[in-house]
Design a protein around this motif. Structure first.
Motif, PDB file in Angstrom:
ATOM      1  N   PRO A   1       2.246   0.318  12.096  1.00 27.21           N
ATOM      2  CA  PRO A   1       3.278  -0.285  12.953  1.00 27.21           C
ATOM      3  C   PRO A   1       4.534  -0.725  12.209  1.00 27.21           C
ATOM      4  CG  PRO A   1       1.115  -1.129  13.566  1.00 27.21           C
ATOM      5  CD  PRO A   1       0.911  -0.280  12.346  1.00 27.21           C
ATOM      6  N   ASP A   2       4.377  -1.299  11.015  1.00 26.58           N
ATOM      7  CA  ASP A   2       5.611  -1.772  10.377  1.00 26.58           C
ATOM      8  C   ASP A   2       6.470  -0.620   9.869  1.00 26.58           C
ATOM      9  OD1 ASP A   2       7.259  -4.087   9.666  1.00 26.58           O
ATOM     10  OD2 ASP A   2       7.110  -3.151   7.685  1.00 26.58           O
TER      11      ASP A   2
ATOM     12  N   ARG B   1       3.379  10.803   3.175  1.00 31.56           N
ATOM     13  CA  ARG B   1       2.624   9.873   2.350  1.00 31.56           C
ATOM     14  C   ARG B   1       1.403   9.352   3.111  1.00 31.56           C
ATOM     15  NH1 ARG B   1       1.083   8.022  -2.611  1.00 31.56           N
ATOM     16  NH2 ARG B   1       0.952   5.753  -2.685  1.00 31.56           N
TER      17      ARG B   1
ATOM     18  N   THR C   1      11.007  -6.762  -3.065  1.00 32.13           N
ATOM     19  CA  THR C   1      10.357  -6.658  -1.752  1.00 32.13           C
ATOM     20  C   THR C   1       9.285  -5.568  -1.751  1.00 32.13           C
ATOM     21  OG1 THR C   1      12.028  -5.083  -0.974  1.00 32.13           O
ATOM     22  CG2 THR C   1      12.435  -7.415  -0.530  1.00 32.13           C
ATOM     23  N   ILE C   2       9.096  -4.931  -2.890  1.00 31.51           N
ATOM     24  CA  ILE C   2       8.158  -3.808  -2.961  1.00 31.51           C
ATOM     25  C   ILE C   2       6.938  -4.116  -3.828  1.00 31.51           C
ATOM     26  CG2 ILE C   2       7.901  -1.410  -3.704  1.00 31.51           C
ATOM     27  CD1 ILE C   2      10.892  -1.011  -2.932  1.00 31.51           C
TER      28      ILE C   2
ATOM     29  N   GLU D   1      -2.417   3.973  -8.605  1.00 24.57           N
ATOM     30  CA  GLU D   1      -2.574   5.371  -9.021  1.00 24.57           C
ATOM     31  C   GLU D   1      -1.723   6.203  -8.065  1.00 24.57           C
ATOM     32  OE1 GLU D   1      -6.790   6.211  -9.109  1.00 24.57           O
ATOM     33  OE2 GLU D   1      -7.201   4.404 -10.286  1.00 24.57           O
ATOM     34  N   PRO D   2      -1.455   7.437  -8.409  1.00 23.48           N
ATOM     35  CA  PRO D   2      -0.551   8.214  -7.540  1.00 23.48           C
ATOM     36  C   PRO D   2      -0.967   8.176  -6.076  1.00 23.48           C
ATOM     37  CG  PRO D   2      -0.911   9.399  -9.588  1.00 23.48           C
ATOM     38  CD  PRO D   2      -1.812   8.188  -9.643  1.00 23.48           C
ATOM     39  N   GLN D   3      -2.255   8.255  -5.780  1.00 20.90           N
ATOM     40  CA  GLN D   3      -2.708   8.271  -4.383  1.00 20.90           C
ATOM     41  C   GLN D   3      -3.100   6.878  -3.898  1.00 20.90           C
ATOM     42  OE1 GLN D   3      -4.474   8.969  -6.955  1.00 20.90           O
ATOM     43  NE2 GLN D   3      -6.247   7.676  -6.629  1.00 20.90           N
ATOM     44  N   ALA D   4      -3.015   5.875  -4.764  1.00 22.23           N
ATOM     45  CA  ALA D   4      -3.466   4.529  -4.400  1.00 22.23           C
ATOM     46  C   ALA D   4      -2.380   3.519  -4.719  1.00 22.23           C
ATOM     47  CB  ALA D   4      -4.759   4.180  -5.144  1.00 22.23           C
ATOM     48  N   GLY D   5      -1.562   3.237  -3.718  1.00 24.95           N
ATOM     49  CA  GLY D   5      -0.507   2.246  -3.868  1.00 24.95           C
ATOM     50  C   GLY D   5      -0.925   0.977  -3.156  1.00 24.95           C
ATOM     51  N   SER D   6      -0.430   0.812  -1.942  1.00 19.07           N
ATOM     52  CA  SER D   6      -0.884  -0.323  -1.142  1.00 19.07           C
ATOM     53  C   SER D   6      -2.377  -0.217  -0.833  1.00 19.07           C
ATOM     54  CB  SER D   6      -0.106  -0.370   0.182  1.00 19.07           C
ATOM     55  OG  SER D   6       1.265  -0.607  -0.060  1.00 19.07           O
ATOM     56  N   ASP D   7      -2.880   1.002  -0.847  1.00 21.34           N
ATOM     57  CA  ASP D   7      -4.264   1.252  -0.447  1.00 21.34           C
ATOM     58  C   ASP D   7      -5.166   1.377  -1.667  1.00 21.34           C
ATOM     59  OD1 ASP D   7      -6.595   1.959   0.776  1.00 21.34           O
ATOM     60  OD2 ASP D   7      -5.885   3.926   1.475  1.00 21.34           O
TER      61      ASP D   7
ATOM     62  N   TYR E   1       0.831  -6.344  14.872  1.00 18.92           N
ATOM     63  CA  TYR E   1       1.363  -5.888  13.585  1.00 18.92           C
ATOM     64  C   TYR E   1       2.755  -5.282  13.710  1.00 18.92           C
ATOM     65  CZ  TYR E   1      -2.952  -7.253  11.336  1.00 18.92           C
ATOM     66  OH  TYR E   1      -3.991  -8.006  10.839  1.00 18.92           O
TER      67      TYR E   1
ATOM     68  N   THR F   1       4.246  -4.974  -0.772  1.00 20.01           N
ATOM     69  CA  THR F   1       5.511  -4.930  -0.038  1.00 20.01           C
ATOM     70  C   THR F   1       5.570  -6.064   0.984  1.00 20.01           C
ATOM     71  OG1 THR F   1       4.585  -3.591   1.728  1.00 20.01           O
ATOM     72  CG2 THR F   1       5.512  -2.398  -0.146  1.00 20.01           C
ATOM     73  N   THR F   2       6.734  -6.232   1.563  1.00 17.02           N
ATOM     74  CA  THR F   2       6.886  -7.254   2.597  1.00 17.02           C
ATOM     75  C   THR F   2       5.904  -7.008   3.742  1.00 17.02           C
ATOM     76  OG1 THR F   2       9.215  -7.384   1.990  1.00 17.02           O
ATOM     77  CG2 THR F   2       8.569  -8.429   4.057  1.00 17.02           C
ATOM     78  N   ALA F   3       5.666  -5.754   4.053  1.00 17.49           N
ATOM     79  CA  ALA F   3       4.708  -5.438   5.117  1.00 17.49           C
ATOM     80  C   ALA F   3       3.294  -5.861   4.727  1.00 17.49           C
ATOM     81  CB  ALA F   3       4.738  -3.940   5.433  1.00 17.49           C
TER      82      ALA F   3
ATOM     83  N   PHE G   1       3.151   3.019 -12.500  1.00 17.31           N
ATOM     84  CA  PHE G   1       3.900   1.799 -12.179  1.00 17.31           C
ATOM     85  C   PHE G   1       3.346   0.591 -12.940  1.00 17.31           C
ATOM     86  CE2 PHE G   1       5.110   3.507  -7.667  1.00 17.31           C
ATOM     87  CZ  PHE G   1       6.009   4.390  -8.244  1.00 17.31           C
TER      88      PHE G   1
ATOM     89  N   GLN H   1      12.638   0.860   1.245  1.00 21.00           N
ATOM     90  CA  GLN H   1      11.411   0.103   1.519  1.00 21.00           C
ATOM     91  C   GLN H   1      10.302   1.010   2.068  1.00 21.00           C
ATOM     92  OE1 GLN H   1      11.405  -3.106   0.675  1.00 21.00           O
ATOM     93  NE2 GLN H   1       9.375  -3.653   1.388  1.00 21.00           N
TER      94      GLN H   1
ATOM     95  N   GLN I   1      -1.746   6.821   3.246  1.00 16.51           N
ATOM     96  CA  GLN I   1      -2.106   5.543   2.634  1.00 16.51           C
ATOM     97  C   GLN I   1      -2.671   4.612   3.703  1.00 16.51           C
ATOM     98  OE1 GLN I   1      -1.673   3.650  -1.323  1.00 16.51           O
ATOM     99  NE2 GLN I   1      -1.785   5.684  -0.514  1.00 16.51           N
ATOM    100  N   SER I   2      -3.874   4.209   3.540  1.00 12.61           N
ATOM    101  CA  SER I   2      -4.544   3.203   4.390  1.00 12.61           C
ATOM    102  C   SER I   2      -4.827   3.683   5.816  1.00 12.61           C
ATOM    103  CB  SER I   2      -3.743   1.902   4.454  1.00 12.61           C
ATOM    104  OG  SER I   2      -3.581   1.334   3.176  1.00 12.61           O
TER     105      SER I   2
END
Lengths: 596, 596
Positions: free
Chosen positions: A342-343, A322, B436-437, B165-171, B517, B441-443, B195, A412, A324-325
């Motif tokens: 890191p996390d 995966r 937590t997601i 989007e499929p390639q853009a979650g947290s990012d 981090y 997410t928690t991170a 989602f 997670q 991402q970022s």
């Protein structure tokens, strides 16, 4: 490939921690050295990776189903179990004279982990059968052993443990199932048992139910319980199968996880009485059942390690794939695979450190069991038995509790995809939750640890273990190395906290039981954390030695990093647990009952 | 009744901790005193206990389903949502001028918890709608507000957040959805969003999608993202509904939990382009979306508290009903209900203490939000805003992480029955795992806490909070009482550990970001634990004062016991977290990437 058995870690643990070479000095295990272990584990890995693991997700989608008393297991299970039996896996740890392979439990624990990583639901059938075999080995008559054990070791017949009834879960004193003596020496059994794992299924020719029941006139409570063999199909003196016995599966449960493992409600004696045969003596059933339970508790602890390993492998795969970022340290110019963050590393390391620590403890304890049963020297046998018995509630309790955290981290790491069932990570999370419950909840394990394993001898066994840990500390402290120094420091703090907890528990168990038992689960978590950590400390020492010899450099470096992570992120929880146990007893039971 | 809203605890928190009386000195909230709060909460409880809560298990059995682009929600949801809108609940916290009730967020947080305890899946529709309303309030034009907000506040239209989007979650820098300007000032939107919670459903007349997309020629990354309104049905200038827009639900996900909440894949523009309207200015979409996100993050934190409360209530009920084994202290002669067993007490107290601590923090932070937005004094506004912003990642991260532990304990209290789906405890465990997601997410929360909330001002805000905590410590230490003394001691140790962690994080975030981090999630857990604990310390003081006045004696006693339990069993985890953060950074990232 969805799972790869961690063969190197097993072999490292068997060699460096469990002392497999020493075991080979015992006659019974003369052949069971590292070469044998390696050959067996490689075969085991091949079978489970190829045949059993692919059925895991299938079993979640197509659970075992019930219709008109017949349970049909997940497509593929029956054939896989046939192969399992034919491969000799069911008999692995059992005596050669009854068709087993006679291998030590240390190797058996590794094979058990592989099987359970491949498929927790599938593995339950062999797991319960192992328990039944051990109970019959200990308490069965020669005729019973000769009749039942060979087909069980061959995987043609399976075994079950029938303890629970609707009103008798953790409290077996409340068992009501009745057994009526017959003129021919057999009994007729009447009653309802629930939560019977593989209580009915289509994977074997026969099912050997071991059933707790009361003979009329037996004492109240746990002292009036006897153990019976109730075969699904009647068995002739020559081992041939006869007519159907009066035990029937009236339903199976709809569960959160391990869906492919049928959890049966069994009705005994609705049509005149199920024919049962007494095992051992009347009213000693609980004692025999505990043999089975102890075997099963160890095995369930291994299940925790197994599902944690599988969740870890899946999470690593996703973290590699995966993207991402951008990493916070700028080490990659654009977006990177998330294993660079890191996390995500912290989560993966947590999963790995827990798993390796608990695995090490299980292998070491398996070897102790082997020595306890087969070593020529009675003192050595006794010392190993004491060690093993102290560790069983930790292996069961701690390894399964940690598996909840590890499988949760596994979800997670996957982010939103983790919550989608098709991804597969959620299954491990759902499956794992049974492990802290069945074969005695974590609280039941803790009661055992507090009462029988700690308070009964005034904390003597526990303190002797602390002395052994102090020796490992000294070895670590003597190394001129940051990882070893850090480990020594954290291990010492944890050991001292353990001693405080032991003093408190041993000191209060009689005088103020509520205070001692209020801290029972934290004490189990503390002790499990420490004992697994101790093994990681030993692993660190051994890995450094091997590294200095230039052996398997990459593996040894990883082991050292993982051990250090364990010390710095997991062992550090121990003093807080001590504080809760020693300083927090009053607040646990202070709330008025009707104020909840 | 499967759920009863903890009204006393809400009112205690609003009065004694959140200072609702002070809020009423602000013009906007002059009417929103304790009497109002009580009346609103009682109505809220009545509606949710009676109408929404019974649909929770129903939604798990009969999830929302998709067919040919149409999503049919769980039977009963549509009618319940109609009642929700008619009751004015959607507009509770929103301005009166657009049809809302204008109540403070402090009260809204309590109502949100009640709704979410009743039914997490159902509550997500209003939760997302709240976020969309807040984004439009902040960034929408006057015409947009006038057109969209009234029907949204009435619950006739709902809102969504279209980020992923499929390639853009947290990012979100990776968002690819395109928006093409049209001559009439509108845009045509093309792309796929995944989602999307309640992205399609049958509960409202219209759905107002807020969509992140890139206008052609916009900068790369997050600075080129704009926010658009894309209504499901076109809206006339008079608010009348026109033809279907070109946004379609192509599937919904098969999830582990919150099954009744449809999680949609939305396809924009497959038939010529979805008509979209720019919100605010081009390329400022992420900024606006963060308004929505912050609102939603707070609300998701409240979801954690809510599911924890529901799991607690269910566990208490089972622990009262289930009879099993004799208590260790001999207080009951025979078998007793399991609530008599110390470890069951410990589990229930753990669940309760976590829940009450996080609830207190949410109520206090809700009031800070209210003051930050409406207080006449700019300095007070600023101080409250700073406080609120520090707490949002803790409320989101810590309350949801604790909900995993609490719902797991909820299953555990039930023993084997907890693993059977029909019991209902498993649903909370499965549902909670999304918390937590999603919404970061928690991170992601931890990155916010480390970067924007701690390191950016060199730890100044964090240290100022520690000073405030020290004042609470002094008040506790001054009381001649074992609970207060114990609390003061543990709070001090936790505060000092927090300061160590702040120094480490603030000191290393720039120079060695991997180290800072690596400890980000442990730092969030530490800070969340401490801040919730601080509120429990304040609660203990207030409860003792009330007890001395003879007010509601039973409740105040329970609060004191719970607070003490928090200090002795939960706050004690803080120093171990500090050790992991400060001493364990190296071992997190030391493993070679290909060694995992």
């Amino acid at each position: 490939m969805t799972y790869r058995a961690p063969l190197k870690d097993f072999l490292f643990g068997l060699k460096e921690l469990a002392g497999l070479d020493q075991l080979t000095q015992i006659d019974a295990f003369a052949e069971a050295g590292l070469d044998t272990a390696q050959a067996v584990l490689e075969e085991c890995a091949k079978f489970n990776e190829g045949v059993v693991a692919p059925l895991n997700w299938e079993g979640d989608k197509n659970p075992s189903s019930w219709k008109d008393g017949v349970v049909t297991t997940t497509p593929g299970f029956k054939d896989a179990f046939r192969q399992y039996g034919e491969g000799g896996w069911q008999g692995l740890q059992h005596p050669v004279e009854f068709g087993g392979q006679g291998l030590p439990k240390a190797i058996g624990a590794a094979c058990g982990e592989i099987l359970n990583s491949a498929n927790l639901s599938f593995a339950l059938c062999p797991l319960l059968t192992d328990g039944a075999i051990e109970a019959l080995l200990t308490a069965g008559s020669e005729e019973q052993k000769a009749l039942y054990l060979p087909p069980m070791n061959e995987g043609r017949w399976t075994g079950t443990m029938n303890l629970t009834e609707p009103q008798a879960g953790s409290d077996l004193a409340a068992v009501r199932t009745k057994a009526e003596p017959q003129p021919d020496g057999s009994y007729r059994v009447f009653g309802t048992k629930i939560f019977i794992t593989y209580g009915e299924h289509d994977m074997a020719e026969n099912i050997v139910h071991l059933v707790l029941a009361r003979v009329a006139g037996a004492p109240e409570g746990v002292k009036g319980i006897s153990l019976f063999i109730v075969p699904k199909f009647m068995v002739g003196a020559d081992g041939s199968l006869g007519e159907r016995n009066d035990v029937h599966c009236v339903s199976i449960e709809h569960k959160m996880g391990i869906k492919a493992s049928p959890t049966a409600v069994l009705q005994f004696g609705d049509h005149g009485g199920a024919v049962g045969y007494l095992v051992g003596q009347e009213n000693r059933g609980l004692e025999y059942m505990f043999i089975m339970m102890n075997s099963a508790r160890f095995a369930v602890g291994v299940q925790g390690i197994a599902v944690a390993e599988r969740a870890y492998q899946k999470a690593v795969q996703y973290a590699r794939d995966r993207v991402q970022s951008r990493p916070v340290d700028g080490s990659v110019a654009g977006a990177a695979s998330i294993i660079h963050h890191p996390d995500v590393r912290r989560m993966l390391m947590t999963m790995r450190a827990y798993t390796e620590g608990c695995r090490a403890l299980a292998l070491v304890s398996g070897a102790a069991y082997d020595a306890a049963h087969h070593h020529p020297d009675p003192e050595t046998r006794k010392a190993n038995q004491t060690f093993y018995e102290f560790m069983v509630p930790l292996i069961k309790g701690y390894s399964t509790e940690m598996s909840l955290e590890v499988t949760s981290l596994g979800v997670q790491v996957h982010g939103g995809m983790g919550f989608i069932e098709e991804t597969g990570a959620a299954q491990y999370y759902r499956d794992a939750k049974i492990l802290t419950i069945y074969e005695g909840t974590t609280a039941i394990q803790s009661n055992d640890l507090v009462g029988r394993k700690t308070a009964r001898d005034g904390g003597q066994t526990a303190r002797a273990l602390a002395d052994q840990i102090a020796q490992t500390e000294e070895l670590l402290a003597a190394r001129d190395d940051a990882a070893a120094q850090s480990f020594a420091k954290n291990l010492k703090a944890a050991r001292l906290a353990f001693l405080d907890a032991v003093d408190f528990i041993a000191g209060s168990a009689k005088a103020s039981p509520n205070a001692a038992y209020a801290g029972s689960v934290p004490y189990l978590m503390l002790a499990g954390n420490l004992m697994a950590g101790w093994q990681m400390g030993r692993a660190l020492l051994a890995a450094q030695d091997s590294l200095n010899e230039g052996e398997d450099v990459d593996f040894m470096k990883s082991k050292i990093v993982t051990a250090r992570f364990y010390a710095e992120h997991i062992l550090v929880k121990v003093p807080g647990l001590r504080d809760a146990i020693v300083g927090g007893a009053d607040s646990v039971c202070d709330m008025a009952l009707d104020a909840f």
